[in-house]
Every structure is written in structure tokens, then in C-alpha cells.
Design a protein around this motif. Structure first.
Motif, short mmCIF file in Angstrom:
data_model
loop_
_atom_site.label_atom_id
_atom_site.label_comp_id
_atom_site.label_asym_id
_atom_site.label_seq_id
_atom_site.Cartn_x
_atom_site.Cartn_y
_atom_site.Cartn_z
N MET A 41 30.71 -4.54 6.34
CA MET A 41 29.93 -3.79 7.30
C MET A 41 28.61 -3.38 6.65
O MET A 41 28.58 -2.95 5.51
N LEU A 42 27.53 -3.52 7.43
CA LEU A 42 26.19 -3.19 6.95
C LEU A 42 25.71 -1.87 7.55
O LEU A 42 26.04 -1.55 8.69
N THR A 43 24.88 -1.16 6.78
CA THR A 43 24.23 0.06 7.23
C THR A 43 22.74 -0.13 7.09
O THR A 43 22.27 -0.78 6.14
N SER A 44 21.97 0.47 7.99
CA SER A 44 20.52 0.32 7.98
C SER A 44 19.86 1.65 8.29
O SER A 44 20.38 2.44 9.07
N ASP A 45 18.70 1.89 7.66
CA ASP A 45 17.90 3.09 7.95
C ASP A 45 16.46 2.79 7.58
O ASP A 45 16.17 1.83 6.87
N THR A 46 15.56 3.64 8.06
CA THR A 46 14.12 3.44 7.90
C THR A 46 13.49 4.72 7.38
O THR A 46 13.91 5.83 7.72
N PHE A 47 12.46 4.56 6.57
CA PHE A 47 11.59 5.68 6.18
C PHE A 47 10.16 5.18 6.22
O PHE A 47 9.91 3.97 6.27
N SER A 48 9.22 6.09 6.25
CA SER A 48 7.82 5.68 6.33
C SER A 48 6.95 6.65 5.54
O SER A 48 7.37 7.75 5.19
N TYR A 49 5.73 6.20 5.27
CA TYR A 49 4.74 7.05 4.61
C TYR A 49 3.35 6.56 4.99
O TYR A 49 3.18 5.44 5.49
N THR A 50 2.37 7.42 4.78
CA THR A 50 0.97 7.11 5.07
C THR A 50 0.13 7.44 3.85
O THR A 50 0.35 8.47 3.20
N VAL A 51 -0.81 6.57 3.55
CA VAL A 51 -1.75 6.76 2.44
C VAL A 51 -3.15 6.54 2.99
O VAL A 51 -3.35 5.68 3.85
N GLN A 52 -4.11 7.31 2.49
CA GLN A 52 -5.51 7.06 2.80
C GLN A 52 -6.24 6.78 1.50
O GLN A 52 -5.95 7.40 0.47
N ALA A 53 -7.18 5.84 1.56
CA ALA A 53 -7.97 5.50 0.38
C ALA A 53 -9.38 5.14 0.83
O ALA A 53 -9.58 4.66 1.95
N ARG A 54 -10.32 5.36 -0.05
CA ARG A 54 -11.71 5.01 0.24
C ARG A 54 -11.94 3.57 -0.22
O ARG A 54 -12.26 3.31 -1.38
N CYS A 55 -11.68 2.63 0.70
CA CYS A 55 -11.88 1.21 0.46
C CYS A 55 -11.81 0.50 1.81
O CYS A 55 -11.52 1.13 2.82
N SER A 56 -12.03 -0.79 1.79
CA SER A 56 -11.96 -1.53 3.05
C SER A 56 -10.51 -1.93 3.33
O SER A 56 -9.70 -2.07 2.41
N PRO A 57 -10.18 -2.15 4.60
CA PRO A 57 -8.84 -2.66 4.91
C PRO A 57 -8.56 -4.00 4.22
O PRO A 57 -7.45 -4.24 3.76
N ALA A 58 -9.57 -4.87 4.10
CA ALA A 58 -9.37 -6.17 3.45
C ALA A 58 -9.00 -5.99 1.98
O ALA A 58 -8.12 -6.67 1.45
N HIS A 59 -9.65 -5.05 1.30
CA HIS A 59 -9.34 -4.77 -0.11
C HIS A 59 -7.91 -4.24 -0.24
O HIS A 59 -7.15 -4.68 -1.11
N ALA A 60 -7.54 -3.31 0.63
CA ALA A 60 -6.18 -2.75 0.59
C ALA A 60 -5.15 -3.83 0.89
O ALA A 60 -4.13 -3.93 0.20
N ALA A 61 -5.42 -4.66 1.88
CA ALA A 61 -4.49 -5.74 2.23
C ALA A 61 -4.34 -6.72 1.08
O ALA A 61 -3.23 -7.19 0.80
N ALA A 62 -5.42 -7.03 0.39
CA ALA A 62 -5.35 -7.96 -0.73
C ALA A 62 -4.44 -7.42 -1.83
O ALA A 62 -3.63 -8.16 -2.39
N MET A 63 -4.56 -6.14 -2.13
CA MET A 63 -3.71 -5.56 -3.17
C MET A 63 -2.26 -5.48 -2.71
O MET A 63 -1.34 -5.82 -3.45
#
Length: 155
Positions: free
Chosen positions: A1-23
Motif C-alpha cells: 500500500m502506498l501513501t502520498s502527501d504534498t508540501f510547498s514553498y515559495t522563494v523570491q530572488a533578484r534574477c530573471s525567470p530564465a536564470h532561475a529555470a536554468a539553475m
């Protein structure tokens, strides 16, 4: 039997979305951010993946220390969305859904949702480890993104 759950978080940084996505989409760069990772090896992409990796973590259970190996695939890699799935024996899956959104003053907002599925006897330990590691990663992510400047624009 499997169990599943979710958690989340948010971060802000001074950079472009493309730079963040690349990392965030290059798991070879996660060693500096993810506290459990000890080694990442890039593999040829599996069917349906844009990139594939084998990752070694170092875990602890009381006084015991042990390494684990798992496989991760980047399924979606866009400037505004990244989806990755990691699989480990026995029947453990971590799904990472990251959304990136530009905000005023050169900030990018990074919203991450992690869903872990594991066999019920392992679930509590695995979920606790995953949440602690990803929340530690979250505290390191903003400064890491801001330390590395975006490449200069093409002339």
C-alpha cells in the motif's frame, strides 16, 4: 500500500525567470543547494524526458548513515515551469512542480510543490527527510541565484 502527501514553498530572488529555470532544471547544480545530495551524474535522456540523472544522497536514521541512489527526469523545462520526477526503489516517487513568475523590481517568484509517494511503512521517514531537505534548499536558493549573475545580453 502506498501513501502520498504534498508540501510547498515559495522563494523570491533578484534574477530573471530564465536564470532561475536554468539553475533549477540542471540537477548537476543542485549539490550546492540540496543538503542530502553527494553526487549527481547526467545520463542520456530517458524516453519522454528532456534530461535524466542518477543521484546519490546521504541519509541518516538515528546513528545509522547510509547512501541511496535514485533516478530523476526533467519532463518540462520552460522559463515559467519545470516538472521533474524522481524514482527510487521501493516504489518511491517524488514529483517536483515548479512555477516561475517575474515580479516588479527584477524579482522572480518561485513556487514549488513537492508530492512524495512511498510505501506506507517508509512514508513518514521519507516525507520528513524530503520536506527538511527541500526547505533547506529553499533557504539557500535565493542567495545562490543572486550570487550568480545572468550572462550579459548579446550585443
Amino acid at each position: 500500500m502506498l501513501t502520498s502527501d504534498t508540501f510547498s514553498y515559495t522563494v523570491q530572488a533578484r534574477c530573471s525567470p530564465a536564470h532561475a529555470a536554468a539553475m533549477l532544471s540542471d540537477l548537476t547544480r543542485q549539490g550546492e543547494l540540496h543538503p542530502l545530495i553527494v553526487q549527481v551524474r547526467r545520463l542520456p535522456p530517458r524516453p519522454g524526458a528532456q534530461a535524466s540523472y542518477t543521484i546519490n544522497d546521504r541519509l541518516a536514521a538515528g546513528p545509522l548513515r547510509f547512501k541511496t541512489t535514485y533516478h530523476a527526469d526533467v519532463l518540462i523545462n520552460e522559463d515559467d515551469e519545470i516538472v521533474m520526477v524522481a524514482r527510487q526503489w521501493p516504489a518511491t516517487t517524488v514529483r517536483n512542480h515548479t512555477r516561475l513568475r517575474p515580479e516588479p523590481d527584477g524579482l522572480v517568484r518561485i513556487d514549488v510543490e513537492i508530492t512524495l509517494t512511498a510505501p506506507t511503512p517508509l512514508f513518514r521517514y521519507a516525507f520528513r527527510q524530503a520536506r527538511a531537505a527541500h526547505l533547506a534548499l529553499a533557504t539557500r536558493l535565493g542567495p545562490a541565484l543572486e550570487r550568480v549573475e545572468d550572462p550579459p545580453p548579446a550585443a
